[in-house]
Every structure is written in C-alpha cells, then in structure tokens.
Write a protein that holds these residues in place. Structure first.
Motif, PDB file in Angstrom:
ATOM      1  N   PHE A 133       0.843  -1.200   0.000  1.00 26.59           N
ATOM      2  CA  PHE A 133       0.000   0.000   0.000  1.00 26.59           C
ATOM      3  C   PHE A 133       0.876   1.248   0.000  1.00 26.59           C
ATOM      4  CE2 PHE A 133      -2.856  -3.252   1.310  1.00 26.59           C
ATOM      5  CZ  PHE A 133      -4.107  -2.849   0.863  1.00 26.59           C
ATOM      6  N   GLU A 134       0.445   2.247  -0.793  1.00 31.03           N
ATOM      7  CA  GLU A 134       1.204   3.485  -0.958  1.00 31.03           C
ATOM      8  C   GLU A 134       0.319   4.702  -0.668  1.00 31.03           C
ATOM      9  OE1 GLU A 134       3.981   1.997  -4.732  1.00 31.03           O
ATOM     10  OE2 GLU A 134       2.204   3.244  -5.074  1.00 31.03           O
ATOM     11  N   PHE A 135       0.903   5.740  -0.067  1.00 24.88           N
ATOM     12  CA  PHE A 135       0.277   7.055   0.057  1.00 24.88           C
ATOM     13  C   PHE A 135       0.627   7.887  -1.171  1.00 24.88           C
ATOM     14  CE2 PHE A 135       0.386   6.042   4.609  1.00 24.88           C
ATOM     15  CZ  PHE A 135      -0.796   6.607   5.080  1.00 24.88           C
ATOM     16  N   ILE A 136      -0.171   8.910  -1.438  1.00 29.24           N
ATOM     17  CA  ILE A 136       0.257   9.943  -2.363  1.00 29.24           C
ATOM     18  C   ILE A 136       1.078  10.935  -1.550  1.00 29.24           C
ATOM     19  CG2 ILE A 136      -1.789  11.437  -2.106  1.00 29.24           C
ATOM     20  CD1 ILE A 136      -1.566  11.922  -5.173  1.00 29.24           C
ATOM     21  N   ASN A 137       2.166  11.438  -2.122  1.00 28.51           N
ATOM     22  CA  ASN A 137       3.091  12.290  -1.377  1.00 28.51           C
ATOM     23  C   ASN A 137       2.572  13.724  -1.302  1.00 28.51           C
ATOM     24  OD1 ASN A 137       5.001  10.239  -0.886  1.00 28.51           O
ATOM     25  ND2 ASN A 137       5.875  10.503  -2.932  1.00 28.51           N
ATOM     26  N   THR A 138       2.140  14.128  -0.107  1.00 27.87           N
ATOM     27  CA  THR A 138       1.689  15.497   0.146  1.00 27.87           C
ATOM     28  C   THR A 138       2.153  15.904   1.543  1.00 27.87           C
ATOM     29  OG1 THR A 138      -0.423  14.898   1.182  1.00 27.87           O
ATOM     30  CG2 THR A 138      -0.406  15.110  -1.224  1.00 27.87           C
ATOM     31  N   PRO A 139       2.270  17.208   1.809  1.00 25.08           N
ATOM     32  CA  PRO A 139       2.649  17.656   3.151  1.00 25.08           C
ATOM     33  C   PRO A 139       1.686  17.180   4.236  1.00 25.08           C
ATOM     34  CG  PRO A 139       2.872  19.446   1.570  1.00 25.08           C
ATOM     35  CD  PRO A 139       2.188  18.325   0.855  1.00 25.08           C
ATOM     36  N   LEU A 140       0.386  17.155   3.925  1.00 20.63           N
ATOM     37  CA  LEU A 140      -0.578  16.734   4.928  1.00 20.63           C
ATOM     38  C   LEU A 140      -0.450  15.248   5.241  1.00 20.63           C
ATOM     39  CD1 LEU A 140      -2.881  17.385   6.797  1.00 20.63           C
ATOM     40  CD2 LEU A 140      -4.476  17.150   4.896  1.00 20.63           C
ATOM     41  N   ASN A 141      -0.225  14.414   4.225  1.00 17.57           N
ATOM     42  CA  ASN A 141      -0.028  12.986   4.488  1.00 17.57           C
ATOM     43  C   ASN A 141       1.241  12.741   5.305  1.00 17.57           C
ATOM     44  OD1 ASN A 141      -2.341  11.904   3.386  1.00 17.57           O
ATOM     45  ND2 ASN A 141      -1.447  11.544   1.368  1.00 17.57           N
ATOM     46  N   LEU A 142       2.272  13.546   5.070  1.00 17.76           N
ATOM     47  CA  LEU A 142       3.490  13.440   5.874  1.00 17.76           C
ATOM     48  C   LEU A 142       3.191  13.765   7.332  1.00 17.76           C
ATOM     49  CD1 LEU A 142       6.539  13.050   6.117  1.00 17.76           C
ATOM     50  CD2 LEU A 142       6.833  15.457   5.461  1.00 17.76           C
ATOM     51  N   GLU A 143       2.414  14.812   7.555  1.00 19.59           N
ATOM     52  CA  GLU A 143       2.053  15.189   8.923  1.00 19.59           C
ATOM     53  C   GLU A 143       1.205  14.105   9.580  1.00 19.59           C
ATOM     54  OE1 GLU A 143       0.284  19.087  11.314  1.00 19.59           O
ATOM     55  OE2 GLU A 143      -0.079  18.859   9.169  1.00 19.59           O
ATOM     56  N   ILE A 144       0.286  13.513   8.819  1.00 21.75           N
ATOM     57  CA  ILE A 144      -0.552  12.446   9.350  1.00 21.75           C
ATOM     58  C   ILE A 144       0.306  11.254   9.782  1.00 21.75           C
ATOM     59  CG2 ILE A 144      -2.221  10.663   8.662  1.00 21.75           C
ATOM     60  CD1 ILE A 144      -3.646  12.862   7.038  1.00 21.75           C
ATOM     61  N   CYS A 145       1.262  10.863   8.936  1.00 20.20           N
ATOM     62  CA  CYS A 145       2.109   9.709   9.262  1.00 20.20           C
ATOM     63  C   CYS A 145       3.000   9.986  10.466  1.00 20.20           C
ATOM     64  CB  CYS A 145       2.958   9.322   8.054  1.00 20.20           C
ATOM     65  SG  CYS A 145       1.998   8.598   6.703  1.00 20.20           S
ATOM     66  N   ARG A 146       3.360  11.238  10.678  1.00 21.83           N
ATOM     67  CA  ARG A 146       4.193  11.593  11.830  1.00 21.83           C
ATOM     68  C   ARG A 146       3.392  11.695  13.122  1.00 21.83           C
ATOM     69  NH1 ARG A 146       7.970  16.260   8.918  1.00 21.83           N
ATOM     70  NH2 ARG A 146       9.708  14.872   8.336  1.00 21.83           N
ATOM     71  N   LEU A 147       2.173  12.196  13.041  1.00 20.14           N
ATOM     72  CA  LEU A 147       1.408  12.504  14.248  1.00 20.14           C
ATOM     73  C   LEU A 147       0.398  11.444  14.643  1.00 20.14           C
ATOM     74  CD1 LEU A 147       0.657  16.300  13.640  1.00 20.14           C
ATOM     75  CD2 LEU A 147       2.483  15.300  15.026  1.00 20.14           C
ATOM     76  N   ALA A 148       0.058  10.535  13.746  1.00 18.98           N
ATOM     77  CA  ALA A 148      -0.987   9.543  14.031  1.00 18.98           C
ATOM     78  C   ALA A 148      -0.601   8.692  15.244  1.00 18.98           C
ATOM     79  CB  ALA A 148      -1.212   8.652  12.821  1.00 18.98           C
ATOM     80  N   PRO A 149      -1.601   8.186  15.986  1.00 14.10           N
ATOM     81  CA  PRO A 149      -1.309   7.324  17.138  1.00 14.10           C
ATOM     82  C   PRO A 149      -0.393   6.164  16.771  1.00 14.10           C
ATOM     83  CG  PRO A 149      -3.632   7.902  17.082  1.00 14.10           C
ATOM     84  CD  PRO A 149      -3.036   8.426  15.807  1.00 14.10           C
TER      85      PRO A 149
ATOM     86  N   PRO B 114      -0.249   2.980  17.486  1.00 16.10           N
ATOM     87  CA  PRO B 114      -0.799   1.696  17.015  1.00 16.10           C
ATOM     88  C   PRO B 114      -1.171   1.678  15.534  1.00 16.10           C
ATOM     89  CG  PRO B 114      -1.773   2.313  19.131  1.00 16.10           C
ATOM     90  CD  PRO B 114      -0.997   3.497  18.654  1.00 16.10           C
ATOM     91  N   TRP B 115      -1.318   2.852  14.908  1.00 17.23           N
ATOM     92  CA  TRP B 115      -1.652   2.889  13.485  1.00 17.23           C
ATOM     93  C   TRP B 115      -0.468   2.479  12.623  1.00 17.23           C
ATOM     94  CZ3 TRP B 115      -5.213   7.605  12.100  1.00 17.23           C
ATOM     95  CH2 TRP B 115      -6.294   7.642  12.999  1.00 17.23           C
ATOM     96  N   ASN B 116       0.747   2.540  13.178  1.00 18.34           N
ATOM     97  CA  ASN B 116       1.952   2.044  12.498  1.00 18.34           C
ATOM     98  C   ASN B 116       2.188   2.738  11.153  1.00 18.34           C
ATOM     99  OD1 ASN B 116       4.244   0.459  12.284  1.00 18.34           O
ATOM    100  ND2 ASN B 116       3.164  -1.299  11.412  1.00 18.34           N
ATOM    101  N   LEU B 117       2.120   4.061  11.156  1.00 16.62           N
ATOM    102  CA  LEU B 117       2.284   4.826   9.913  1.00 16.62           C
ATOM    103  C   LEU B 117       3.694   5.367   9.714  1.00 16.62           C
ATOM    104  CD1 LEU B 117      -1.031   6.920   9.805  1.00 16.62           C
ATOM    105  CD2 LEU B 117      -0.557   4.684   8.800  1.00 16.62           C
ATOM    106  N   THR B 118       4.561   5.234  10.711  1.00 16.57           N
ATOM    107  CA  THR B 118       5.892   5.826  10.598  1.00 16.57           C
ATOM    108  C   THR B 118       6.728   5.184   9.492  1.00 16.57           C
ATOM    109  OG1 THR B 118       6.659   4.333  12.356  1.00 16.57           O
ATOM    110  CG2 THR B 118       5.968   6.560  13.000  1.00 16.57           C
ATOM    111  N   ARG B 119       6.339   3.993   9.043  1.00 10.04           N
ATOM    112  CA  ARG B 119       7.079   3.328   7.965  1.00 10.04           C
ATOM    113  C   ARG B 119       7.088   4.156   6.686  1.00 10.04           C
ATOM    114  NH1 ARG B 119       3.943  -2.148   7.421  1.00 10.04           N
ATOM    115  NH2 ARG B 119       2.213  -0.789   8.048  1.00 10.04           N
ATOM    116  N   TRP B 120       6.052   4.951   6.482  1.00 18.15           N
ATOM    117  CA  TRP B 120       5.930   5.722   5.245  1.00 18.15           C
ATOM    118  C   TRP B 120       6.598   7.103   5.319  1.00 18.15           C
ATOM    119  CZ3 TRP B 120       2.037   2.313   6.693  1.00 18.15           C
ATOM    120  CH2 TRP B 120       1.630   1.380   5.735  1.00 18.15           C
ATOM    121  N   VAL B 121       7.006   7.525   6.516  1.00 17.20           N
ATOM    122  CA  VAL B 121       7.490   8.896   6.703  1.00 17.20           C
ATOM    123  C   VAL B 121       8.701   9.204   5.822  1.00 17.20           C
ATOM    124  CG1 VAL B 121       8.614  10.453   8.340  1.00 17.20           C
ATOM    125  CG2 VAL B 121       6.557   9.198   9.022  1.00 17.20           C
ATOM    126  N   GLU B 122       9.703   8.330   5.835  1.00 14.83           N
ATOM    127  CA  GLU B 122      10.953   8.622   5.133  1.00 14.83           C
ATOM    128  C   GLU B 122      10.738   8.836   3.635  1.00 14.83           C
ATOM    129  OE1 GLU B 122      15.440   6.729   4.456  1.00 14.83           O
ATOM    130  OE2 GLU B 122      14.003   5.743   5.794  1.00 14.83           O
TER     131      GLU B 122
END
Length: 650
Positions: free
Chosen positions: A376-392, A394-402
C-alpha cells in the motif's frame, strides 16, 4: 371504531410495521424542512472536501488521466458560487447534495464519497423485487441478453383486494422489457453512470444492483414517486405493473465494523454493504452452518454436482469485528466432519469488502505457498506526511514517513509500498485444505474482495472464474473523515473541522499494489481479470446457480487432489511425535503431479525425507523427542519438484 384490516392488506400493514417503511412521497414531504443547509454549512462541507481530494486522495492523478476529470476545479467553482450568493438566494439543499454527489461520482471511486447528512442518513429507498441479468444462446457463439425478475416480496404487491393480472402474474422468472417506457437495458446504463463503477463491467453491474435498492445517504432519492414495469409474463402476455417507491426506515444502525477499527485497515464499499443489508431483510435468509455472529458473513454447504460432492462457501462480506476469529471459524467449517475435502468453491460475488486483514489472512488456508500480502502506498503530500508523523502509534504509519519526506527532493508521486498486514500474520496458520480451490467473482466484488482475489492470483492459490470480465476494481484502504481528524488531533492547528448535521466523507488514502507476477500493478481501475468467464443463465438465477456450479466443477475435476494427515502423539516415556500420511489423485497420464516425497522439519532443522509410492505415503511415525514447543513443518513435493501441500504446527 375503525374497520379491522384483513387479508393481504393486513399482511402489508404487518410487514410495514415490522420493517418501518413508508411511501417515498410521504418521506420526502416529511423531511422537506429538515434537509435545509445554511450557507456556512455548505461552505464547511466544500472546504473539507477540497482538502481531502487535494491532500489525501491517493487516486487523483490516475482518475484525472483515465476519465479526464477535474473534481478540484468543480469544487472551487461550487465554493465561489456559494460565496457570491446571499443566504436567501441559495439553491435547495437537495440541489446542493446533487452537486456534491455528481462531483464525487465523477472520480468513479466508491471508496471516495460524500455521504448525505440527516435526514437521509440510514434510509433506503426500494422497490419490492430484484432484477438480474442472464444470457440465452442465440446460435453459434452468439448470446442474447435478458433481464428477469429473480425475487419478489409479494406482501408489498398484493396489498389491494382483487389484484389485476399485472400483479398476479408478476413473479420470479418474468422477463422485464421496459422501465417507465424506456428499454430496461438503457435504464440500467443511465443509472450506472451515477454509481461510480470504475470500469464498464462495474458500471453496468452497479446500475443493475442499485436499480431497485438505493441507500439515500449515498445517492439522492429517485426522481419518480412510482415506476411502471412492462414485462412478459410466463404465459407470454405483455403486462405493465405500477409500483410505488418505498423507504425503509432503518433508524440508528450499528456502525460498520470497518469504521470502528482503530488501525484503519479497512477497504469497503459502503453503498453495496447497505444494499446487501436490506436484501437480507427482505428476502428469505438461508439456514447457515456457522457460529452465531457470522450468519451475515458467510455460509457453507455441500453441493452434489454431476455425482461429485464439493464444498461451497458463499462469502458475503469481510466486514467482521475480529478478523482472526473469522479465519478461525472459516477454518473450522471447511475442516468439519463430512465437509468435502476434494474440491472447494469460494463464491465472493457481490462482496463489498471489509477488513483487509480478514481477506489476506484467509488465503493461507488453501495453499502450501507462503503468502505475500499486497503493498500500500500514500500519495506524497505535506498533509499525508504530517498524518504519518502525528498519528497514534498503534496505526503504524511511521514506515511511510521517510519516503514521503524524500519526495520533496525526488519528485516521486507515491510513497514506498508497505503491507498493512505482516507477512508473518498472513502465514501463521498455514494450509489446512488440500483439495483444489476455485474462486468465483463478479463486477460487484470490490475493495477487500478485490485484494483477496488479487492475492488469490498473485500467490497462485487457484484459478478465478468470473461472471463478469472484471471485478469492481477498488484497490485502496479507505478512511472515514473522523479517522483523518483523529490522526492529527494532537496538532495545534488541525485543518480538519467537524462537518455539519452528520454529513460525512470517505476517501481512499492508500492504494493497493499487486505482488508476484503482476508486481507493481495497481488494483484501482484495472481490477482482476478472471481465468475463466461464465455467462449467467436463466437456470443460474432461478435454480441455485446450476450452470455456474457445473462450470466450476468441470474446472476443478482437472486439478490434482491431495490429502494430508499429521496426527500428534505422546508416549508414556514423555517422548512426542507425529504420524504422517499423504495421498494424491490426478488425471490419467499426469503422473508428475502426484506426490513424490515428504520433507519433515523441526524448529527449522530437517528430520527426514520419505519417498512416496504411486503418489501415496502410508503412515510414517516421526519421533521428535521430549522437548516441548517444537515447530513442525511437513512439506509434500510432486514429481516436478513443486511444493503441493504443507502442514505446520507447534
């Protein structure tokens, strides 16, 4: 004193009281004042829709390219006109909802939707019958399409004393010719254009599925208060039935399991789920052989086809509270006593999806191969970056940050791809069914069902038999608006604001990418092309999918059948072990497909190899010693050295 209602009219009253229905015309009159939206409310909805589509919607580049659309510009124009209007000059609330629905429908994506607010929420308009498509042979390879009535709720039709022949003759099996004077196929095509199907097959299928059942929070009420159906009765006469649209008052319904998950790993067609829910209410339920809590998810039965017993599982949904319990129950059912082990048909037609974990974990039960989950892939946007950094966490979103952060330099449109479910979780049970398996799909198989079918092909679990040329082609992880708000709740200036009057938005946030031979191919729009195509027949619609089941059985009978038995034992001296048996049945002249050997491993170390004789291995005892917790793996290989069956246990 009022006269007591009797006969058919009393039956109708009983049904109406139970199902909480009313004519559409009465419903619209009752809600006329309640569906007003202020200018401020409308601007809030438009602004938040713009934010989602510009910053979160993963398929926007694909949709712009494939359908030549620009929903962003359409929303900006709507916002401009709202800002230029005075409160008293606003169009009706219904017109505003229509514009919003049209804009979202232009993306042809059922994962990205505008859901109407109160009073449309949890209401469904319907006609008390179903229309389905089938084909007749016209000579040679030519097929003639027909549309017939397959189900009727007679209590709604025979509500008047002395009903005429147009009512009496309206029954399952009659051929539908016209709808309000328009040829029925054309009506379905027109309806399909508003239903967001991503390909031609899906648009027609959704136009048909949504023809007589229309959830009002995902689509506006029908324009007409009643319809006239011109049909050919079984006696050959052409008759016309007039039927009023009805509204099913569901009230406050429990939230779908997909919405309650904290891990946001759902992929579901909300509209199809609501249609299926009403179908279960109106039409006779089946006697299912599953645990309480799974009756609306699947049922299993034994089908005797051309003298051969085959297992059949009808899987309606993946929208389960606990995916692990679902897999456990599915395993129990297909391994239960007397359930056929020499061939299994899994039918996912009309399955709108649900928990991705439920679909991906199920695959391992049918194959010796190690399952690779879809990426699964995100589209690269500033808001999606913020979501991956700030999400709780357990959501395990930090993998996509880099990778999202790197896109500032690389200019990449999409992030790196990661599985939502670990490879270990998709293989922790292993194979339990050793007969051949076939999957039946259609153009209404969507979302998690697309992902399940893709995994079925990509991991070479078995072959796919379609009643349409493609699946619904919905390849994404869908988030509710509330999920996005919760993801950045800790941010001091969150861009997400509450929506008025229970309005809601859905958006496809992460797109699904296939693995295996089709690695890198997106699921959205492209879907799953079946290995075999079956055109539904009249007997299929009226006699339990008779011809479809025979077609599936003919495909299965050419496949090898393996049997595998591993029974643990414990001796009095404390030593432990297993007794292993294996067998195989193949078509004449296909000896290479028979089992040639078994390899046994304990805790990853080889214990031994046993050669088969004519495809079979009689009882072999393997002593594992006294130590507990041995991870046992037994693998069977055919004459061409292909892995064909496996067993793992601790």
């Amino acid at each position: 004193m009022a006269e007591k209602e009797t006969g058919a009219r009393a039956r109708l009253r009983k049904v109406e009281d139970a199902a909480e229905t009313m004519p559409l015309s009465e419903f619209l009159k009752a809600i006329e004042k309640r569906c007003k939206l202020s200018k401020r409310d409308r601007l809030r909805i438009v602004d938040q829709a713009l934010l989602l589509l510009e910053m979160n919607y993963v398929h926007l580049p694909l949709k712009r390219a494939m359908h030549a659309i620009d929903p962003i510009q359409r929303l900006k124009l709507l916002k401009f006109r709202l800002m230029e209007s005075n409160e008293g000059e606003l169009q009706s609330g219904m017109q505003f909802h229509k514009r919003m629905l049209e804009i979202f429908a232009s993306s042809r994506d059922l994962h990205t939707m505008y859901l109407l607010p109160t009073p449309f929420k949890d209401q469904v308009a319907f006609l008390p019958f179903l229309i389905e498509q089938y084909y007749e042979g016209g000579g040679g390879d030519e097929r003639i399409e027909k549309l017939l009535v397959s189900q009727v709720v007679t209590q709604y039709l025979q509500c008047l004393p002395n009903p005429g022949p147009e009512v009496v003759c309206f029954e399952p099996g009659v051929e539908v010719l016209y709808w309000n004077g328009v040829p029925i196929r054309r009506v379905i095509e027109i309806n399909g254009e508003t239903q967001s199907g991503s390909n031609l097959e899906a648009r027609f299928a959704r136009g048909l599925d949504n023809l007589t059942i229309r959830p009002l929070d995902t689509s506006l009420p029908p324009d007409e208060s009643w319809v006239t159906i011109t049909y050919r009765a079984k006696n050959g006469k052409v008759l016309t039935l007039t039927q009023e649209w009805l509204v099913y008052m569901t009230g406050a319904t429990p939230r779908l399991a997909a919405r309650s998950t904290i891990k946001k790993r759902a992929a579901i067609d909300i509209k199809k789920s609501k249609i299926n829910q009403l179908k279960r209410k109106l039409y006779a339920p089946r006697d299912v052989r599953v645990r309480k809590g799974f009756e609306d998810i699947f049922y299993a039965e034994i089908r005797k086809i051309d003298g051969r017993d085959l297992g059949y599982v009808r899987l309606f949904s993946f929208d389960v509270e606990d995916p692990d319990e679902f897999v456990k129950e599915f395993r129990r059912v297909i391994k239960s006593e007397k359930f056929p082990q020499e061939g299994l048909i899994i039918d996912v037609r009309g399955n709108g999806g649900g928990k991705i974990r439920a679909g991906e974990r199920l695959l391992q039960l049918f194959t010796p191969r190690r399952i690779r989950p879809e990426l699964f892939e995100f589209i690269n946007t500033p808001l999606n970056l913020e979501i991956c950094r700030l999400a709780p966490k357990p959501w395990n979103l930090t993998r996509w940050v880099e990778s999202i952060a790197e896109s500032v330099v690389t200019g990449a449109v999409y992030s790196s791809g990661f599985p939502l479910n670990s490879e270990e979780s998709c293989n922790d049970v292993g194979q339990v069914y050793y007969g051949p398996v076939i999957l039946i799909t259609d153009a209404l198989s969507y979302s998690t069902t697309d992902i399940f079918a893709a995994g079925f092909q990509d991991n070479e679990v078995g072959e796919v038999l379609g009643t349409s040329n493609n699946t619904g082609a919905g390849g994404a992880n869908v988030w509710w608006y509330e999920d996005l708000m919760n993801a950045v709740r800790s941010a001091p200036n969150s861009p997400f604001k509450p929506l008025p009057k229970d309005a809601d938005l859905l958006v496809a946030v992460r797109r699904s990418i296939r693995v295996g031979r089709r690695s890198g191919r997106p699921l959205e729009e492209l879907g799953i092309t079946p290995d075999y195509l079956h055109h539904m027949t009249r007997r299929d619609l009226l006699k339990g999918n008779y011809d479809l089941m025979r077609r599936a059985a003919r495909i299965l009978e050419k496949k090898p059948i393996y049997s595998f038995s591993v029974k643990p034992f414990r001796r009095q001296d404390g030593s432990r072990g297993v007794v292993v048996r294996a067998g195989s049945k193949t078509q004449p002249g296909n000896k290479l497909r028979k089992i040639s050997r078994l390899d046994v491993y304990g805790n990853g170390r080889p214990y031994g190899t046993f050669d088969a004789k004519d495809g079979s291995i009689r009882a072999r005892t393997i002593t594992l010693g006294r130590r507990r917790g041995t991870k046992l793996l037994v693998q069977a290989f055919d004459g061409a050295n292909n892995l064909v069956a496996s067993y793992r246990h601790e």
